[in-house]
Design a protein around this motif. Structure first.
Motif, PDB file in Angstrom:
ATOM      1  N   ILE A 264      17.590  27.338  43.208  1.00  0.00           N
ATOM      2  CA  ILE A 264      17.464  25.903  43.026  1.00  0.00           C
ATOM      3  C   ILE A 264      16.267  25.348  43.767  1.00  0.00           C
ATOM      4  CG2 ILE A 264      18.969  25.363  44.983  1.00  0.00           C
ATOM      5  CD1 ILE A 264      18.810  23.488  41.622  1.00  0.00           C
ATOM      6  N   GLY A 265      15.845  26.097  44.807  1.00  0.00           N
ATOM      7  CA  GLY A 265      14.682  25.659  45.585  1.00  0.00           C
ATOM      8  C   GLY A 265      13.375  25.905  44.863  1.00  0.00           C
ATOM      9  N   THR A 266      13.349  26.870  43.948  1.00  0.00           N
ATOM     10  CA  THR A 266      12.103  27.182  43.232  1.00  0.00           C
ATOM     11  C   THR A 266      12.132  26.725  41.788  1.00  0.00           C
ATOM     12  OG1 THR A 266      12.940  29.379  42.647  1.00  0.00           O
ATOM     13  CG2 THR A 266      11.678  29.195  44.708  1.00  0.00           C
ATOM     14  N   ASP A 267      13.319  26.426  41.289  1.00  0.00           N
ATOM     15  CA  ASP A 267      13.431  26.047  39.877  1.00  0.00           C
ATOM     16  C   ASP A 267      14.633  25.136  39.726  1.00  0.00           C
ATOM     17  OD1 ASP A 267      13.673  25.853  37.098  1.00  0.00           O
ATOM     18  OD2 ASP A 267      12.983  27.911  36.769  1.00  0.00           O
ATOM     19  N   THR A 268      14.397  23.911  39.356  1.00  0.00           N
ATOM     20  CA  THR A 268      15.477  22.936  39.221  1.00  0.00           C
ATOM     21  C   THR A 268      16.428  23.301  38.104  1.00  0.00           C
ATOM     22  OG1 THR A 268      14.097  21.600  37.754  1.00  0.00           O
ATOM     23  CG2 THR A 268      14.065  21.051  40.108  1.00  0.00           C
ATOM     24  N   ASP A 269      16.015  24.259  37.271  1.00  0.00           N
ATOM     25  CA  ASP A 269      16.906  24.689  36.204  1.00  0.00           C
ATOM     26  C   ASP A 269      17.956  25.680  36.710  1.00  0.00           C
ATOM     27  OD1 ASP A 269      15.571  23.367  33.867  1.00  0.00           O
ATOM     28  OD2 ASP A 269      13.892  24.634  34.492  1.00  0.00           O
ATOM     29  N   CYS A 270      17.816  26.139  37.941  1.00  0.00           N
ATOM     30  CA  CYS A 270      18.770  27.099  38.493  1.00  0.00           C
ATOM     31  C   CYS A 270      19.999  26.368  39.039  1.00  0.00           C
ATOM     32  CB  CYS A 270      18.114  27.903  39.618  1.00  0.00           C
ATOM     33  SG  CYS A 270      16.790  29.006  39.049  1.00  0.00           S
ATOM     34  N   SER A 271      21.139  27.051  38.901  1.00  0.00           N
ATOM     35  CA  SER A 271      22.390  26.515  39.417  1.00  0.00           C
ATOM     36  C   SER A 271      22.455  26.729  40.926  1.00  0.00           C
ATOM     37  CB  SER A 271      23.575  27.199  38.741  1.00  0.00           C
ATOM     38  OG  SER A 271      24.773  26.856  39.389  1.00  0.00           O
ATOM     39  N   ALA A 272      22.870  25.713  41.582  1.00  0.00           N
ATOM     40  CA  ALA A 272      22.962  25.794  43.046  1.00  0.00           C
ATOM     41  C   ALA A 272      24.024  26.773  43.478  1.00  0.00           C
ATOM     42  CB  ALA A 272      23.258  24.418  43.631  1.00  0.00           C
ATOM     43  N   SER A 273      24.992  27.100  42.568  1.00  0.00           N
ATOM     44  CA  SER A 273      26.108  27.956  42.975  1.00  0.00           C
ATOM     45  C   SER A 273      26.083  29.315  42.316  1.00  0.00           C
ATOM     46  CB  SER A 273      27.436  27.260  42.651  1.00  0.00           C
ATOM     47  OG  SER A 273      27.498  26.963  41.265  1.00  0.00           O
ATOM     48  N   CYS A 274      24.953  29.677  41.695  1.00  0.00           N
ATOM     49  CA  CYS A 274      24.884  30.975  41.031  1.00  0.00           C
ATOM     50  C   CYS A 274      25.078  32.079  42.057  1.00  0.00           C
ATOM     51  CB  CYS A 274      23.541  31.150  40.325  1.00  0.00           C
ATOM     52  SG  CYS A 274      23.400  32.731  39.449  1.00  0.00           S
ATOM     53  N   GLY A 275      26.035  32.934  41.770  1.00  0.00           N
ATOM     54  CA  GLY A 275      26.296  34.058  42.654  1.00  0.00           C
ATOM     55  C   GLY A 275      27.382  33.778  43.665  1.00  0.00           C
ATOM     56  N   ASP A 276      28.031  32.593  43.536  1.00  0.00           N
ATOM     57  CA  ASP A 276      29.083  32.286  44.483  1.00  0.00           C
ATOM     58  C   ASP A 276      30.458  32.643  43.958  1.00  0.00           C
ATOM     59  OD1 ASP A 276      29.494  30.380  42.550  1.00  0.00           O
ATOM     60  OD2 ASP A 276      29.129  28.647  43.821  1.00  0.00           O
TER      61      ASP A 276
END
Length: 607
Positions: A264-276
């Motif tokens: 999420i820090g490098t791409d706003t399209d990324c989910s903040a919780s991916c991998g949780d």
């Protein structure tokens, strides 16, 4: 003639001399090579100007002698040709029938000894098309012809000064001749260039812009539905148009994709919780969810369908998805047989009835699965029967009282029997229906089973259907693509009888020991019989130039009596209508060889 004349001079009376000088010593006086002198020996050129009096027109016909005397001019009351004087070859002036005059009578200088133009004089004259002395450029004679146009045939016509080039347009496609004629394509002529937009899928093309949809159509836009691919139309509007779906590997805000390694820090399209381990809003899956669990991310794709291309998009991310695009183009080895492909275009296709490829256990494949057309709905050869639509006895001829030829009457009876129901009361069945049946029908095989029957066929003939008599004579047909299948035996018939000799593609039966023919109630037993015919079409739609031949023994002819209801000949034996002089031999048996011509059309037939 005096010595002066012998020396080339002409002695003339003064009036004659005067006229000769006035006319320039040409034409009617013929002073060529000599000198004109008067009766006193004076040379005409020395006498100075001469008053020749008024000119008398030399019209066609005679000159008025009295007018000449009145004027003191010379006249001759004989007929005079009023035409222009003929030129003399070699005098340097072109006249009369001369084509040229170069002042001499030498040959090979462009003007012949008879003052006609010569080929090779360096000039195009008269009826010459060119001149061999012109080395190049306009007027030079061709030694070979090439107009530089690929689509013409160039031919050198004539020789020397008549040589010309003729060109003929090429209209028929032919590989390797350098020409692509009008209407040809690269599929019909390898000299033609591939042309995009002609509705054909040609070499080097991946699609064609005029194919609206389906196989061979060109994409106009691209979208595989996966967020992490960059969908690009390559060469749009051309016949090599295709879609590329390049995986997005670099972070880019707003493109809807969170590529592998992005956060999420490098791409706003990324989910903040991916991998949780929790499937959160914006995620397609979560990489921490174990395989098989709800929300687990795919690591491989397989929809178990052979004709889809399975692709993992965004693998290792929480937007990982599988795409399954349909396979539409034939490609060997991909496990898919797309719509429209056959075993001949894609080795992944299974053989099937109706694909126009004969594969075991098929015995035919006509591209459809309909029966009744010679190839059944399971691609097996079907039986086919042909009913005689014409039948005529060509030999021997029938005679009444030994000299009245009634063969045409007999054939008229046969023709009526082939088309009418003469029973009383009528039963709706044609009186005579010879049928040749093949089972199965395979006109390209070396041999095929056949039979000859005299069936019961219904009226009207336009929709006739036939039932077998139960007494069909079986045989085997031998097929031939060319040559003669069956012919009458020499010396067993007179010339001019018009007996058929079926030629390829054709068939002939094996020798049938005894063929019983029912000719409208008259039973004829033909020994050593054969039946043949020519196939028309493939599969055959009719039989042409058919021939039925066999030997009728004299004993059988004497034992066969014609039905009493037949006019004139009823109640007579067949032998009584045949001439003894026409008899033939079969071994030691005396009798007559019978030859019957026929044609046949296919009919429904139930054995």
């Amino acid at each position: 003639m005096d010595e002066n004349a012998m020396a080339g001079s002409v002695s003339l009376s003064r009036p004659v001399r005067v006229l000769a000088v006035a006319l320039g010593c040409v034409g009617i006086f013929g002073c060529d090579g000599g000198t004109v002198v008067d009766d006193a020996g004076a040379v005409a050129s020395d006498i100075g100007p001469v008053d020749v009096g008024p000119v008398i027109p030399l019209d066609a016909g005679r000159i008025d002698a009295s007018a000449a005397r009145d004027t003191g001019s010379f006249v001759d009351d004989t007929n005079v040709d009023a035409g222009p004087p003929a030129g003399r070859c070699g005098d340097g002036e072109i006249g009369g029938i001369e084509e040229c005059d170069d002042g001499n009578r030498d040959a090979d200088d462009g003007c012949s000894t008879s003052c006609t133009l010569e080929c090779g004089d360096g000039a195009v004259t008269g009826e010459e098309a060119c001149d061999t002395a012109i080395a190049s450029g306009e007027g030079s004679c061709p030694s070979s012809c090439d107009d530089g146009a690929a689509c013409t045939t160039d031919t050198l016509v004539g020789t020397e000064c008549d040589a010309t080039c003729e060109t003929t347009p090429i209209a028929t496609p032919m590989n390797g001749d350098g020409c692509c004629p009008s209407g040809a394509t690269s599929l019909t002529d390898d000299d033609c260039a591939v042309m995009c937009g002609n509705g054909l899928l040609e070499a080097g093309e991946t699609c064609d812009t005029t194919i609206a949809s389906g196989a061979g159509s060109c994409p106009t836009s691209c979208n595989d539905g996966a967020a992490c691919t960059r969908d690009t139309l390559v060469s749009g509007g051309t016949c090599t148009a295709s879609c590329t779906n390049e995986a997005i590997t670099m972070p880019a805000a707003g493109d809807g994709c969170c590529p592998p390694g992005a956060t999420i820090g490098t791409d706003t399209d990324c989910s903040a919780s991916c991998g949780d381990g929790t499937l959160s809003s914006g995620e397609v899956c979560d990489t921490a969810i174990a395989a098989g669990g709800a929300g687990a991310c795919p690591t491989a794709c397989n929809d178990t369908m052979a004709c889809t291309r399975d692709v993992l998009v965004g693998g290792g991310t929480c937007s990982a998805t599988c795409t399954f695009s349909p396979i539409t183009m034939p490609a060997a080895g991909d496990g898919c047989c797309p719509t429209g492909a056959t075993i001949t275009t894609d080795s992944d296709c299974a053989a099937r009835c109706g694909d126009r490829v004969i594969t075991a256990p098929e015995t035919c494949d006509d591209g459809n699965t309909m029966g009744g057309d010679g190839c059944s709905d399971t691609c097996r050869r079907e039986a086919r029967a042909f009913r005689a639509t014409t039948l005529t006895i060509q030999d021997p001829h029938f005679f009444l009282s030994g000299f009245i030829d009634i063969t045409s009457n007999v054939n008229t009876e046969l023709r009526n029997a082939l088309t009418m129901d003469g029973d009383d009361p009528a039963d709706g069945i044609v009186d005579l229906s010879p049928v040749v049946r093949f089972d199965p029908f395979d006109q390209v095989a070396m041999t095929t089973p056949m039979s000859v029957d005299f069936a019961d066929c219904t009226l009207p003939l336009s929709s006739t259907a036939c039932d077998g008599s139960g007494m069909a004579t079986a045989s085997v047909a031998t097929n031939a693509a060319m040559g003669t299948c069956l012919a009458p035996i020499a010396s067993t018939y007179p010339s001019g009888r018009g007996i058929n000799s079926p030629a390829g593609p054709c068939f002939s039966s094996a020798v049938i020991p005894v063929l019983t023919i029912d000719l409208g109630g008259t039973i004829i037993r033909l020994q050593n019989a054969q039946v043949g015919g020519q196939y028309v079409g493939s599969p055959a739609s009719r039989l042409a130039t058919g021939l039925i031949m066999g030997f009728l023994s004299e004993a059988d002819a004497m034992a066969t009596t014609l039905p009493a209801d037949i006019a004139v000949v009823g109640g007579r034996t067949v032998a009584s209508l045949l001439r003894a002089s026409d008899r033939d031999m079969l071994g030691t048996t005396r009798g007559w060889w019978f030859y019957l011509n026929y044609t046949g059309d296919p009919v429904p037939y139930t054995p």
